[in-house]
Write a protein that holds these residues in place. Sequence first.
Motif, PDB file in Angstrom:
ATOM      1  N   ALA A 123      -7.210  14.849   1.114  1.00 45.61           N
ATOM      2  CA  ALA A 123      -6.946  14.048   2.320  1.00 45.61           C
ATOM      3  C   ALA A 123      -8.072  13.055   2.564  1.00 45.61           C
ATOM      4  O   ALA A 123      -7.836  11.886   2.910  1.00 45.61           O
ATOM      5  N   GLY A 124      -9.319  13.496   2.385  1.00 46.84           N
ATOM      6  CA  GLY A 124     -10.459  12.598   2.582  1.00 46.84           C
ATOM      7  C   GLY A 124     -10.466  11.466   1.581  1.00 46.84           C
ATOM      8  O   GLY A 124     -10.742  10.317   1.933  1.00 46.84           O
ATOM      9  N   TYR A 125     -10.155  11.779   0.326  1.00 45.98           N
ATOM     10  CA  TYR A 125     -10.096  10.737  -0.702  1.00 45.98           C
ATOM     11  C   TYR A 125      -9.000   9.733  -0.362  1.00 45.98           C
ATOM     12  O   TYR A 125      -9.203   8.507  -0.464  1.00 45.98           O
ATOM     13  N   ALA A 126      -7.827  10.233   0.027  1.00 46.54           N
ATOM     14  CA  ALA A 126      -6.703   9.352   0.356  1.00 46.54           C
ATOM     15  C   ALA A 126      -7.047   8.454   1.546  1.00 46.54           C
ATOM     16  O   ALA A 126      -6.743   7.250   1.541  1.00 46.54           O
ATOM     17  N   TRP A 127      -7.689   9.017   2.558  1.00 40.66           N
ATOM     18  CA  TRP A 127      -8.063   8.222   3.729  1.00 40.66           C
ATOM     19  C   TRP A 127      -9.065   7.136   3.360  1.00 40.66           C
ATOM     20  O   TRP A 127      -8.930   5.981   3.781  1.00 40.66           O
ATOM     21  N   GLU A 187      -8.245   3.258   3.860  1.00 42.99           N
ATOM     22  CA  GLU A 187      -9.028   2.433   4.786  1.00 42.99           C
ATOM     23  C   GLU A 187      -9.606   1.210   4.079  1.00 42.99           C
ATOM     24  O   GLU A 187      -9.577   0.096   4.617  1.00 42.99           O
ATOM     25  N   ASN A 188     -10.115   1.394   2.866  1.00 45.29           N
ATOM     26  CA  ASN A 188     -10.683   0.263   2.123  1.00 45.29           C
ATOM     27  C   ASN A 188      -9.643  -0.822   1.868  1.00 45.29           C
ATOM     28  O   ASN A 188      -9.923  -2.017   2.011  1.00 45.29           O
ATOM     29  N   LEU A 189      -8.427  -0.418   1.471  1.00 42.70           N
ATOM     30  CA  LEU A 189      -7.401  -1.414   1.149  1.00 42.70           C
ATOM     31  C   LEU A 189      -6.882  -2.122   2.397  1.00 42.70           C
ATOM     32  O   LEU A 189      -6.629  -3.333   2.358  1.00 42.70           O
ATOM     33  N   VAL A 190      -6.724  -1.407   3.487  1.00 45.39           N
ATOM     34  CA  VAL A 190      -6.280  -2.062   4.721  1.00 45.39           C
ATOM     35  C   VAL A 190      -7.338  -3.053   5.196  1.00 45.39           C
ATOM     36  O   VAL A 190      -7.011  -4.180   5.606  1.00 45.39           O
ATOM     37  N   LEU A 191      -8.598  -2.677   5.130  1.00 45.80           N
ATOM     38  CA  LEU A 191      -9.662  -3.595   5.549  1.00 45.80           C
ATOM     39  C   LEU A 191      -9.735  -4.816   4.636  1.00 45.80           C
ATOM     40  O   LEU A 191     -10.041  -5.921   5.091  1.00 45.80           O
ATOM     41  N   ALA A 192      -9.436  -4.631   3.343  1.00 49.02           N
ATOM     42  CA  ALA A 192      -9.352  -5.783   2.446  1.00 49.02           C
ATOM     43  C   ALA A 192      -8.247  -6.724   2.897  1.00 49.02           C
ATOM     44  O   ALA A 192      -8.414  -7.954   2.914  1.00 49.02           O
ATOM     45  N   GLY A 193      -7.106  -6.150   3.289  1.00 46.51           N
ATOM     46  CA  GLY A 193      -6.000  -6.966   3.781  1.00 46.51           C
ATOM     47  C   GLY A 193      -6.356  -7.718   5.056  1.00 46.51           C
ATOM     48  O   GLY A 193      -5.974  -8.885   5.227  1.00 46.51           O
ATOM     49  N   VAL A 194      -7.106  -7.062   5.928  1.00 52.05           N
ATOM     50  CA  VAL A 194      -7.530  -7.718   7.179  1.00 52.05           C
ATOM     51  C   VAL A 194      -8.402  -8.933   6.873  1.00 52.05           C
ATOM     52  O   VAL A 194      -8.292  -9.982   7.521  1.00 52.05           O
ATOM     53  N   LEU A 221      -2.912   0.779   9.600  1.00 49.97           N
ATOM     54  CA  LEU A 221      -3.634   1.951   9.112  1.00 49.97           C
ATOM     55  C   LEU A 221      -3.054   3.240   9.698  1.00 49.97           C
ATOM     56  O   LEU A 221      -2.875   4.237   8.981  1.00 49.97           O
ATOM     57  N   VAL A 222      -2.737   3.238  10.970  1.00 52.00           N
ATOM     58  CA  VAL A 222      -2.159   4.422  11.612  1.00 52.00           C
ATOM     59  C   VAL A 222      -0.808   4.766  10.996  1.00 52.00           C
ATOM     60  O   VAL A 222      -0.517   5.930  10.694  1.00 52.00           O
ATOM     61  N   ARG A 223       0.027   3.768  10.794  1.00 55.14           N
ATOM     62  CA  ARG A 223       1.355   4.037  10.208  1.00 55.14           C
ATOM     63  C   ARG A 223       1.237   4.567   8.786  1.00 55.14           C
ATOM     64  O   ARG A 223       1.948   5.509   8.395  1.00 55.14           O
ATOM     65  N   LEU A 224       0.347   3.987   8.005  1.00 59.72           N
ATOM     66  CA  LEU A 224       0.182   4.435   6.624  1.00 59.72           C
ATOM     67  C   LEU A 224      -0.423   5.837   6.566  1.00 59.72           C
ATOM     68  O   LEU A 224      -0.055   6.641   5.707  1.00 59.72           O
ATOM     69  N   ALA A 225      -1.350   6.131   7.470  1.00 56.22           N
ATOM     70  CA  ALA A 225      -1.985   7.452   7.479  1.00 56.22           C
ATOM     71  C   ALA A 225      -0.969   8.557   7.733  1.00 56.22           C
ATOM     72  O   ALA A 225      -1.145   9.695   7.263  1.00 56.22           O
ATOM     73  N   GLN A 226       0.090   8.242   8.438  1.00 55.15           N
ATOM     74  CA  GLN A 226       1.119   9.243   8.700  1.00 55.15           C
ATOM     75  C   GLN A 226       1.840   9.689   7.425  1.00 55.15           C
ATOM     76  O   GLN A 226       2.479  10.746   7.397  1.00 55.15           O
ATOM     77  N   ARG A 227       1.723   8.908   6.375  1.00 51.51           N
ATOM     78  CA  ARG A 227       2.346   9.260   5.096  1.00 51.51           C
ATOM     79  C   ARG A 227       1.478  10.202   4.255  1.00 51.51           C
ATOM     80  O   ARG A 227       1.963  10.781   3.274  1.00 51.51           O
ATOM     81  N   ILE A 228       0.216  10.338   4.612  1.00 48.85           N
ATOM     82  CA  ILE A 228      -0.701  11.104   3.775  1.00 48.85           C
ATOM     83  C   ILE A 228      -0.296  12.567   3.622  1.00 48.85           C
ATOM     84  O   ILE A 228      -0.350  13.110   2.501  1.00 48.85           O
ATOM     85  N   PRO A 229       0.110  13.298   4.678  1.00 49.12           N
ATOM     86  CA  PRO A 229       0.484  14.707   4.467  1.00 49.12           C
ATOM     87  C   PRO A 229       1.570  14.906   3.415  1.00 49.12           C
ATOM     88  O   PRO A 229       1.464  15.820   2.582  1.00 49.12           O
ATOM     89  N   ALA A 230       2.592  14.059   3.399  1.00 52.86           N
ATOM     90  CA  ALA A 230       3.642  14.178   2.387  1.00 52.86           C
ATOM     91  C   ALA A 230       3.097  13.864   1.001  1.00 52.86           C
ATOM     92  O   ALA A 230       3.491  14.489   0.003  1.00 52.86           O
ATOM     93  N   VAL A 231       2.188  12.893   0.919  1.00 52.21           N
ATOM     94  CA  VAL A 231       1.554  12.561  -0.355  1.00 52.21           C
ATOM     95  C   VAL A 231       0.750  13.753  -0.875  1.00 52.21           C
ATOM     96  O   VAL A 231       0.779  14.082  -2.072  1.00 52.21           O
ATOM     97  N   LEU A 232       0.040  14.444   0.016  1.00 54.21           N
ATOM     98  CA  LEU A 232      -0.726  15.628  -0.376  1.00 54.21           C
ATOM     99  C   LEU A 232       0.190  16.727  -0.894  1.00 54.21           C
ATOM    100  O   LEU A 232      -0.139  17.412  -1.870  1.00 54.21           O
ATOM    101  N   ASP A 233       1.332  16.922  -0.237  1.00 54.19           N
ATOM    102  CA  ASP A 233       2.289  17.935  -0.685  1.00 54.19           C
ATOM    103  C   ASP A 233       2.782  17.629  -2.096  1.00 54.19           C
ATOM    104  O   ASP A 233       2.872  18.522  -2.942  1.00 54.19           O
ATOM    105  N   ILE A 260       0.826  -1.203   0.000  1.00 56.71           N
ATOM    106  CA  ILE A 260       0.000   0.000   0.000  1.00 56.71           C
ATOM    107  C   ILE A 260       0.863   1.258   0.000  1.00 56.71           C
ATOM    108  O   ILE A 260       0.517   2.263  -0.644  1.00 56.71           O
ATOM    109  N   THR A 261       2.002   1.214   0.688  1.00 62.47           N
ATOM    110  CA  THR A 261       2.921   2.359   0.677  1.00 62.47           C
ATOM    111  C   THR A 261       3.362   2.683  -0.734  1.00 62.47           C
ATOM    112  O   THR A 261       3.401   3.858  -1.146  1.00 62.47           O
ATOM    113  N   ASP A 262       3.685   1.659  -1.509  1.00 59.06           N
ATOM    114  CA  ASP A 262       4.110   1.877  -2.889  1.00 59.06           C
ATOM    115  C   ASP A 262       3.008   2.568  -3.689  1.00 59.06           C
ATOM    116  O   ASP A 262       3.271   3.499  -4.465  1.00 59.06           O
TER     117      ASP A 262
END
Length: 228
Positions: free
Chosen positions: A153-157, A161-168, A182-194, A52-54
């Motif tokens: 940010a809302g779209y990214a979240w 969330e959908n992909l992590v829940l699929a993995g679960v 999910l928490v660790r991946l969400a921390q990457r979102i601000p840099a992705v938005l930039d 998912i990070t990729d």
Amino acid sequence: MSMVDEDSAALLRLLHLASPSLPVGGFTYSQGIEWAVEATWIRAADDLEDWITDQLQETLAHFDLPLLLRMQAAILVDDMVGLTHWIDWLLAGRDSAELRREESLRGRALADLLVAWELPDADRARAHLARCQVAGFAFAAARWEITPRAAAAGYAWSWLENLVLAGVKLLPLGQTQGQQVLVRLAQRIPAVLDTAAALPDHSIGASTPALAIASAAHESQYTRLFRS
């Protein structure tokens, strides 16, 4: 209405738009994860996080979110020609029949919902919005006066969330461990938005061959939980 009230209303609308309960079928797709698990590309939480990070760094940062921002900008000035251009660009970048079909089906469902919500001009723009879910998301964000960065940010979240829940659902992965991912991946979102906000038009695009292979192979996977 005070500024606080306006901000609260925009936030509530964004939460509604990004909710997994929205009847657009996001939870029914794994975007290649199901086949990647079958092929043992993804075996554990760390593999899922890497996968998912990729996609966050490639597809979201360099493709989906820059296009979402451009679609929202086009809608704000009623530029249907520009909106069509960016929708065409997005659909051309979906690498498998499965991914294109998901985009189309979720787009139609969201367009119908926008009309049912009676958002201004949603009925007139429905033919455009029904082509892809990103356009519908951008339309709702524009009409509800959600800022472009907040919309991204809302779209990214929602996507994350959908992909992590699929993995679960597909891995021997408990809910708590899934939430940790999910928490660790969400921390990457601000840099992705930039990255998405700074990307020029000529740099929009993503190269994710593993996703393309996994999604295409999932189309004919013998047994599956998720839609193709």
